[in-house]
Design a protein around this motif. Sequence first.
Motif, short mmCIF file in Angstrom:
data_model
loop_
_atom_site.label_atom_id
_atom_site.label_comp_id
_atom_site.label_asym_id
_atom_site.label_seq_id
_atom_site.Cartn_x
_atom_site.Cartn_y
_atom_site.Cartn_z
N THR A 55 0.84 -1.20 0.00
CA THR A 55 0.00 0.00 0.00
C THR A 55 0.87 1.24 0.00
O THR A 55 1.98 1.25 0.54
N ILE A 57 0.61 5.64 0.49
CA ILE A 57 -0.14 6.86 0.75
C ILE A 57 0.42 7.93 -0.18
O ILE A 57 1.57 8.34 -0.06
N GLU A 103 -4.99 13.35 -0.19
CA GLU A 103 -4.34 12.11 0.21
C GLU A 103 -5.12 10.90 -0.30
O GLU A 103 -6.33 10.81 -0.10
N GLU A 105 -4.98 6.60 -0.53
CA GLU A 105 -4.33 5.34 -0.16
C GLU A 105 -4.52 4.35 -1.31
O GLU A 105 -5.65 4.06 -1.72
N TRP A 107 -3.64 0.58 -3.13
CA TRP A 107 -3.15 -0.79 -3.07
C TRP A 107 -2.33 -1.08 -4.31
O TRP A 107 -2.64 -0.61 -5.40
N ASN A 197 -9.12 0.18 -5.55
CA ASN A 197 -8.62 1.50 -5.18
C ASN A 197 -9.67 2.59 -5.32
O ASN A 197 -9.77 3.49 -4.49
N ASN A 201 -11.44 4.66 -1.99
CA ASN A 201 -11.28 6.12 -1.89
C ASN A 201 -12.57 6.87 -2.19
O ASN A 201 -12.57 8.10 -2.19
#
Length: 336
Positions: A55, A57, A103, A105, A107, A197, A201
């Motif tokens: 993962t 960020i 931001e 995150e 995968w 993803n 998000n």
Amino acid sequence: MTEQLSLDIPEGVGEQVFDADEEVFLLYSTLQSSSPSAPGDPFRGLGHVDSKTDTLIVKIELTAPLSSKSGSTTTSGSAKESARKHHKKATSKNATRPDISLEVELWQDKTALRSRKGDTGSVLWKASVDFAQTILQELYFGNTSDRPNLLDPERLKASHVLELGAGTGLLSILLSPFVKHYTATDIEALIPLIRKNISSNTNDPVHANLPSSIKTAAHQHPSHISTQALDWLDLHALASPTLRTKYISAVSPEPVDLLLIVDCIYNPSLLPALVSTIDTLAIPERTVALVIVELRAEDVIREFLTLWLALDSWVIRRREGFLKGPYAVWTGVKTR
């Protein structure tokens, strides 16, 4: 008849590319002259962000230009003098610039990168992050430089964007609020990763600070992001125009206004299929192809341009000054 929304690049915006050898010489000469021996050497290998983690960020930091309380960033006519006075006043009071931090995150599938032949999209590449940083700065705060916008925010609101080689799906997450519909495509094996993803998000307000003036109605409905398998080799192998049209219609039922290709030029064996896919998807006088590539092997860049330029129905222009680093940016419009 379906109304066409043209994203055509204005005549004279960007230097037109006629010859692949000349373009490659110019690009790499410029690259070599940009402090080649400095610690930030533009030649930086393949360009993965971090291929050893599951993962990531991803943080995009946007800096608002100093402006009046009204939020105006106009710099024409008498407004220039007003902006200069405001800047001086704000600086004297040690004013700080209001920053926006986005931001995401993501995968990755680091195992597939090493075990699945030809799979490079299972990890994030720096070109996607750098492009996102640049275009979001422009979309959020407008163009504060002398160069023209790379993309028109107003036209984007009503546009269908289709991305080739979407990989981890970062750009679909970050750019979809600005468009009518976003279609992220890649090989079948990567579609689950992209969907994961996007889904992870969707509930997290990545664009919580998005000004209402530029937020599209589609932003309220995550379903305006589509994920579709599109294998360039499969499409290229279809000799019949009818079969190609059928294939494309299944992937993208609605016409494409902006065809986005970010760092997909690396494997020589894929280039004929990539160029063929770009040409098949593009609608004459409507679709704009935006190509961003990290400058690695000269021969690969040369071959891509040679193949694209061989399609004499295209007008290709180099767009300089948008991305810092070892990149080339081209826009192409199919004329017939």
